[in-house]
Write an enzyme that holds these catalytic residues in place. Structure first.
Site, PDB file in Angstrom:
ATOM      1  N   GLY A   1       5.845  47.662   3.688  1.00 16.39           N
ATOM      2  CA  GLY A   1       5.523  46.098   3.829  1.00 16.39           C
ATOM      3  C   GLY A   1       5.439  45.861   5.048  1.00 16.39           C
ATOM      4  O   GLY A   1       6.054  46.573   5.986  1.00 16.39           O
ATOM      5  N   ARG A   2       5.075  44.658   5.275  1.00 17.30           N
ATOM      6  CA  ARG A   2       5.012  43.946   6.782  1.00 17.30           C
ATOM      7  C   ARG A   2       5.398  42.551   6.706  1.00 17.30           C
ATOM      8  O   ARG A   2       5.300  41.813   5.568  1.00 17.30           O
ATOM      9  CB  ARG A   2       3.351  43.772   7.249  1.00 17.30           C
ATOM     10  CG  ARG A   2       3.176  45.366   7.720  1.00 17.30           C
ATOM     11  CD  ARG A   2       1.949  45.040   8.760  1.00 17.30           C
ATOM     12  NE  ARG A   2       1.812  46.577   9.473  1.00 17.30           N
ATOM     13  CZ  ARG A   2       1.980  46.692  10.439  1.00 17.30           C
ATOM     14  NH1 ARG A   2       2.813  45.441  11.458  1.00 17.30           N
ATOM     15  NH2 ARG A   2       2.060  47.704  11.087  1.00 17.30           N
TER      16      ARG A   2
ATOM     17  N   HIS B   1       7.409  38.879   9.215  1.00 13.71           N
ATOM     18  CA  HIS B   1       6.847  38.178  10.351  1.00 13.71           C
ATOM     19  C   HIS B   1       6.574  38.808  11.514  1.00 13.71           C
ATOM     20  O   HIS B   1       5.950  38.876  12.199  1.00 13.71           O
ATOM     21  CB  HIS B   1       7.574  37.045  10.334  1.00 13.71           C
ATOM     22  CG  HIS B   1       7.658  36.063   9.125  1.00 13.71           C
ATOM     23  ND1 HIS B   1       6.696  35.258   8.901  1.00 13.71           N
ATOM     24  CD2 HIS B   1       8.634  36.084   8.139  1.00 13.71           C
ATOM     25  CE1 HIS B   1       6.945  34.555   7.831  1.00 13.71           C
ATOM     26  NE2 HIS B   1       8.175  35.096   7.393  1.00 13.71           N
TER      27      HIS B   1
ATOM     28  N   LYS C   1      13.969  47.925   8.182  1.00 12.02           N
ATOM     29  CA  LYS C   1      13.175  46.951   8.696  1.00 12.02           C
ATOM     30  C   LYS C   1      13.043  47.356  10.265  1.00 12.02           C
ATOM     31  O   LYS C   1      14.058  47.416  10.852  1.00 12.02           O
ATOM     32  CB  LYS C   1      13.722  45.644   8.550  1.00 12.02           C
ATOM     33  CG  LYS C   1      12.770  44.520   9.170  1.00 12.02           C
ATOM     34  CD  LYS C   1      13.075  43.246   8.391  1.00 12.02           C
ATOM     35  CE  LYS C   1      12.261  42.012   8.993  1.00 12.02           C
ATOM     36  NZ  LYS C   1      12.498  40.680   8.169  1.00 12.02           N
TER      37      LYS C   1
ATOM     38  N   ASP D   1      11.962  30.480   2.756  1.00  8.99           N
ATOM     39  CA  ASP D   1      10.671  31.285   2.502  1.00  8.99           C
ATOM     40  C   ASP D   1      10.911  31.922   1.201  1.00  8.99           C
ATOM     41  O   ASP D   1      10.390  33.051   1.033  1.00  8.99           O
ATOM     42  CB  ASP D   1      10.567  32.569   3.652  1.00  8.99           C
ATOM     43  CG  ASP D   1       9.062  32.787   3.685  1.00  8.99           C
ATOM     44  OD1 ASP D   1       8.131  32.036   3.237  1.00  8.99           O
ATOM     45  OD2 ASP D   1       8.984  33.945   4.299  1.00  8.99           O
TER      46      ASP D   1
ATOM     47  N   ASN E   1      47.879  19.361 -15.947  1.00  6.17           N
ATOM     48  CA  ASN E   1      47.608  17.600 -16.477  1.00  6.17           C
ATOM     49  C   ASN E   1      46.145  17.455 -16.181  1.00  6.17           C
ATOM     50  O   ASN E   1      45.753  15.982 -16.477  1.00  6.17           O
ATOM     51  CB  ASN E   1      48.526  16.736 -15.643  1.00  6.17           C
ATOM     52  CG  ASN E   1      49.947  17.064 -15.453  1.00  6.17           C
ATOM     53  OD1 ASN E   1      50.451  17.576 -16.472  1.00  6.17           O
ATOM     54  ND2 ASN E   1      50.519  17.074 -14.224  1.00  6.17           N
TER      55      ASN E   1
END
Length: 470
Positions: A23-24, A26, A48, A144, A337
């Site tokens: 995956g890619r 920002h 990552k 996001d 109480n």
């Protein structure tokens, strides 16, 4: 030059074999990897990779630092991608996380031809709401949320859903507002475009996801980004086309209350889990809602007249509205109480907070409620303190609520009030021509609050706090 040392571990290459890109994001890309040695040798993880060459500003460096800090701070929720460790060398930063092999929520939506049954949509939304409510009580806004940022752990139909990518997330204090425009156009909340927002913006994004799950199309659409923004700010989503007429009224109410353009009228993530449409789905546990602490803080600082008005209002709540307040009150574990004190709140927050948030976050909330220190609150007063006037106003039956509350207030709360006193109650500055403004709010016959004045008074602290900020 910029200091690109993070103090993360060295020796990434000795511990992991990097595999294919999956995956890619920002700033970087994510790869599958295998652990080379140790007890978990051969296990698959996700890594990552963020190239240091891309970090050209101190802001970019700060963003990476914050992302790792947030992943550490939020560790431990079952719907949150598990963070293992962060490494660096001269070229890159490596964030090692659990590998989710079930693909994106987006792909599942597309492969289903767009729509989910109500029950299937519930199973997805419960997981999203749970993790977002968890982030919010820890003081993190994701910023996001979109179907690409939720992954399934496996290809299995009932696989668990995980939130990923905290690259745009930020910490937010209880009364703080953020002002930078981030996120993805289709999912961005109106108040983000106005540059003044907090955790409610995430809930809007969940509303957009819910709308898409239930009907297969986007609530706000245009050919250009500026067109989408215009639509988000001005347009109302359509609920006339199929399948909306065939869905339950609760489902539509659920989505509408997430997609309220006024963030104060929008449900919180915790409230959404208590909404009639979703609350009976597989024994949901309602999480602690950060909103109640904001409201209680405003209540403690209110005048006795406003407290009386809120008490009257809280006596008109329906069973559905009380469901949420009962749930929140019991999370604070009242004493024998049936009362709570600041200590109960401290314990409840400490129980909910992750280790990273115990020092900072819990303290911030407790300091804002320090006026509770020497007093206790029973359930009736809690309802008066934690009821959201703005959210009730969004309901069709607000007028009846307010009228019956005013009748109760007339019996035990209303009193004669002089204009100057009312002006200071409402936080109006002396420069306002008071008699003109306030004449409708005080009854001429006996000098007590009129119905209009009563409704204004319910809203008072919003005006008071505005003055303090601007």
């Amino acid at each position: 030059g910029l200091d690109k040392g993070f103090g993360f571990n060295k020796g990434f290459a000795a511990k992991y074999d990097l595999g294919d890109e999956v995956g890619r994001g920002h700033f970087g890309y994510t790869c599958a990897a295998r652990i080379r040695k140790g007890a978990r040798k051969g296990d698959a993880v996700a890594v990552k990779v963020i190239p240091k060459a891309k970090m050209t500003t101190s802001i970019a460096i700060e963003d990476v630092r914050r992302e790792v800090k947030i992943l550490k701070a939020l560790a431990g929720h079952k719907n949150l991608v598990q963070f293992y460790d962060a490494y660096e060398d001269n070229e890159n930063v490596y964030i090692v996380m659990e590998l989710c092999e079930g693909g994106e929520l987006l792909d599942r939506i597309l492969s289903r031809g767009g729509k989910y049954s109500e029950d299937d949509a519930k199973s997805v939304l419960v997981q999203i709401l749970n993790v977002v409510a968890f982030c919010h009580i820890q003081g993190v806004v994701h910023r996001d949320l979109k179907p690409e940022n939720f992954l399934f752990t496996s290809k299995d139909e009932n696989s668990q859903l995980k939130t990923i990518d905290f690259g745009l997330s930020d910490f937010v204090k209880p009364d703080e507002r953020l002002n930078d425009i981030v996120g993805s156009a289709y999912y961005v909340a109106p108040e983000v475009l106005h540059r003044c927002y907090s955790t409610e913006a995430d809930v809007w994004s969940i509303g957009v996801i819910a709308y898409i799950l239930l009907c297969g199309s986007r609530p706000f659409w245009a050919r250009t980004e500026s067109g989408i923004f215009r639509s988000v700010l001005k347009a109302d989503p359509s609920y006339n086309e199929a399948p909306w007429p065939s869905l339950t009224p609760e489902a539509m109410d659920f989505v509408k209350r997430l997609l309220s353009k006024d963030p104060r009228r929008r449900m919180t993530a915790a409230q959404a889990l208590g909404h009639p449409w979703i609350r009976n789905y597989n024994d949901i546990k309602m999480p602690l809602d950060v909103l109640i602490f904001r409201l209680i803080k405003a209540y403690i600082r209110s005048s006795s007249l406003r407290k009386a008005a809120l008490k009257a209002l809280s006596k008109t709540l329906t069973v559905d509205e009380l469901f949420y307040l009962k749930g929140q009150f019991s999370l604070l574990e009242p004493d024998r109480n049936g009362c709570i004190t600041l200590d109960n709140i401290r314990m409840a927050l400490t129980r909910e907070a992750t280790d990273a948030m115990k020092e900072t976050r819990v303290q911030e909330i407790l300091v804002s409620l320090s006026a509770l220190q020497y007093r206790r609150m029973d359930f009736h007063e809690f309802c008066a303190a934690a009821v959201s006037v703005h959210q009730l106003e969004a309901l069709d039956r607000w007028e009846q609520h307010a009228r019956s509350a005013y009748e109760i207030f007339e019996k035990d709360g209303n009193r004669a009030i002089v204009i100057d006193e009312l002006a200071s109650e409402l936080g109006l500055s002396p420069s306002v021509p008071l008699h003109v403004v306030l004449q409708d709010w005080i009854r001429h016959t006996d000098g007590k609050l009129s119905f209009l004045g009563f409704v204004k008074l319910l809203h008072a602290p919003a005006q008071l706090s505005k003055q303090g900020q601007d």
